[in-house]
Design an enzyme around this catalytic site. Structure first.
Site, PDB file in Angstrom:
ATOM      1  N   ASP A  38      -6.175  -2.227   0.300  1.00 36.20           N
ATOM      2  CA  ASP A  38      -5.075  -3.106  -0.066  1.00 36.20           C
ATOM      3  C   ASP A  38      -5.434  -3.866  -1.338  1.00 36.20           C
ATOM      4  O   ASP A  38      -6.610  -4.132  -1.605  1.00 36.20           O
ATOM      5  CB  ASP A  38      -4.773  -4.092   1.067  1.00 36.20           C
ATOM      6  CG  ASP A  38      -3.402  -4.734   0.939  1.00 36.20           C
ATOM      7  OD1 ASP A  38      -2.455  -4.212   1.560  1.00 36.20           O
ATOM      8  OD2 ASP A  38      -3.279  -5.744   0.213  1.00 36.20           O
ATOM      9  N   ASP A  65      -6.426  -1.555  -5.988  1.00 34.67           N
ATOM     10  CA  ASP A  65      -5.147  -1.422  -6.670  1.00 34.67           C
ATOM     11  C   ASP A  65      -4.890   0.068  -6.804  1.00 34.67           C
ATOM     12  O   ASP A  65      -5.537   0.750  -7.606  1.00 34.67           O
ATOM     13  CB  ASP A  65      -5.218  -2.088  -8.044  1.00 34.67           C
ATOM     14  CG  ASP A  65      -3.941  -1.938  -8.852  1.00 34.67           C
ATOM     15  OD1 ASP A  65      -3.027  -1.197  -8.422  1.00 34.67           O
ATOM     16  OD2 ASP A  65      -3.853  -2.541  -9.938  1.00 34.67           O
ATOM     17  N   VAL A  66      -3.964   0.605  -6.033  1.00 38.25           N
ATOM     18  CA  VAL A  66      -3.768   2.055  -5.992  1.00 38.25           C
ATOM     19  C   VAL A  66      -3.270   2.606  -7.327  1.00 38.25           C
ATOM     20  O   VAL A  66      -3.358   3.805  -7.582  1.00 38.25           O
ATOM     21  CB  VAL A  66      -2.812   2.471  -4.864  1.00 38.25           C
ATOM     22  CG1 VAL A  66      -3.344   2.016  -3.514  1.00 38.25           C
ATOM     23  CG2 VAL A  66      -1.391   1.952  -5.103  1.00 38.25           C
ATOM     24  N   TYR A 156      12.099   2.464  -8.133  1.00 37.21           N
ATOM     25  CA  TYR A 156      11.644   2.695  -6.756  1.00 37.21           C
ATOM     26  C   TYR A 156      12.226   3.998  -6.218  1.00 37.21           C
ATOM     27  O   TYR A 156      11.499   4.843  -5.671  1.00 37.21           O
ATOM     28  CB  TYR A 156      12.066   1.516  -5.878  1.00 37.21           C
ATOM     29  CG  TYR A 156      11.705   1.653  -4.416  1.00 37.21           C
ATOM     30  CD1 TYR A 156      10.424   1.361  -3.972  1.00 37.21           C
ATOM     31  CD2 TYR A 156      12.652   2.055  -3.479  1.00 37.21           C
ATOM     32  CE1 TYR A 156      10.087   1.467  -2.627  1.00 37.21           C
ATOM     33  CE2 TYR A 156      12.327   2.174  -2.139  1.00 37.21           C
ATOM     34  CZ  TYR A 156      11.047   1.883  -1.713  1.00 37.21           C
ATOM     35  OH  TYR A 156      10.717   1.994  -0.380  1.00 37.21           O
ATOM     36  N   LYS A 160      10.089   7.385  -5.291  1.00 36.40           N
ATOM     37  CA  LYS A 160      10.054   7.934  -3.939  1.00 36.40           C
ATOM     38  C   LYS A 160      10.570   9.370  -3.911  1.00 36.40           C
ATOM     39  O   LYS A 160      10.082  10.203  -3.130  1.00 36.40           O
ATOM     40  CB  LYS A 160      10.861   7.043  -2.989  1.00 36.40           C
ATOM     41  CG  LYS A 160      10.241   5.668  -2.767  1.00 36.40           C
ATOM     42  CD  LYS A 160       8.826   5.752  -2.217  1.00 36.40           C
ATOM     43  CE  LYS A 160       8.266   4.388  -1.859  1.00 36.40           C
ATOM     44  NZ  LYS A 160       6.887   4.466  -1.327  1.00 36.40           N
ATOM     45  N   THR A 191      10.670  -5.599   8.119  1.00 31.94           N
ATOM     46  CA  THR A 191       9.548  -6.133   7.351  1.00 31.94           C
ATOM     47  C   THR A 191      10.103  -7.073   6.287  1.00 31.94           C
ATOM     48  O   THR A 191      11.307  -7.040   5.984  1.00 31.94           O
ATOM     49  CB  THR A 191       8.762  -5.009   6.640  1.00 31.94           C
ATOM     50  OG1 THR A 191       9.625  -4.387   5.670  1.00 31.94           O
ATOM     51  CG2 THR A 191       8.263  -3.964   7.621  1.00 31.94           C
TER      52      THR A 191
END
Length: 248
Positions: A38, A65-66, A156, A160, A191
């Site tokens: 994370d 940090d991906v 986004y 995706k 969430t």
């Protein structure tokens, strides 16, 4: 009966809370040793500690940090140093921000794409480099926005949709390496990402309460796809949205 993930090591990204934490908890409960990767290293470590205190097993937290390929490489190396191998990668980390198309800058696009697409690509590369002769499983968390979307979330949605393509390519190239890749498409999940969505707050996007799932619904789908129960399933997508997209 032996747990489905006995002797397996799983990396779950963006797992310090929400869907990621639920996925980590589910895999841990089924015998996996967990790496919680994370952006917030302290929260990753705290989540790992909380999970093991509740359910036993072994979990560690790693700051990552991906969207930074070097950090992804370090995360994978730390996993190998600790556990000796890795068998499952769940690319869950994601970022969703909101602007009109006319307002998005190149920097805005890259910020989202680095996390939502390239993060998955970086971890996929590491899977091919380090999963070994036995292969493993990759589960990418996409979104129903990859299929049907709404205004003000172009990067986004585009990212995706690209993740679905990445998943298909991974399944093709992974076949001889024993690496399976599948994608889960969550719908409306309870969430902060859902309720902080300005489209939802403004009423521009309405959510039927019957269409709202829990992080554990996603975790169950991920656990299936990552397990040997799905050993003949690769290159596919599983929509987990309570039937929301099935209606006109």
């Amino acid at each position: 009966m032996e747990p489905r993930f006995a002797n397996k090591v799983a990396i779950v990204t963006g797992a310090a809370g929400g869907i990621g934490a639920a996925i980590a908890a589910r895999l841990l409960s089924e015998g996996a040793r967990i790496v919680i990767a994370d952006l917030k290293a302290d929260l990753a470590s705290q989540t790992a500690s909380n999970l093991t205190m509740k359910g036993g097993g072994e979990a560690i937290g790693i700051g990552c940090d991906v969207g930074d390929e070097v950090q992804v490489e370090h995360c994978v190396q730390a996993t190998l140093d600790r556990f000796g191998h890795m068998d499952v990668i769940v690319n869950n980390a994601g970022l969703m921000t909101f602007k009109k198309l006319s307002e998005w800058t190149g920097a805005d696009w890259l910020r989202v794409l680095n996390i939502d697409l390239l993060g998955a690509a970086y971890f996929t590369r590491q899977a091919f480099l380090h999963m070994g002769a036995k292969g493993g499983a990759i589960v990418n968390i996409a979104s129903i926005h990859a299929l049907q979307t709404s205004a003000n979330a172009a990067p986004y949605s585009a990212a995706k949709a690209a993740v679905l393509s990445l998943t298909r390519t991974t399944s093709i190239e992974g076949r001889d390496a024993g690496i399976r890749a599948n994608a889960v498409l969550p719908g409306a999940i309870d969430t902060p990402m859902l309720w902080d969505n300005p489209n939802v707050k403004s009423g521009a996007e309405t959510i039927d309460k019957r269409d709202v799932g829990t992080p554990y619904d996603i975790a169950a789908a991920v656990a299936f796809l990552a397990s040997e129960d799905a050993k003949f399933i690769t290159g596919t997508t599983l929509t987990v949205d309570g039937g929301r997209l099935a209606r006109l």
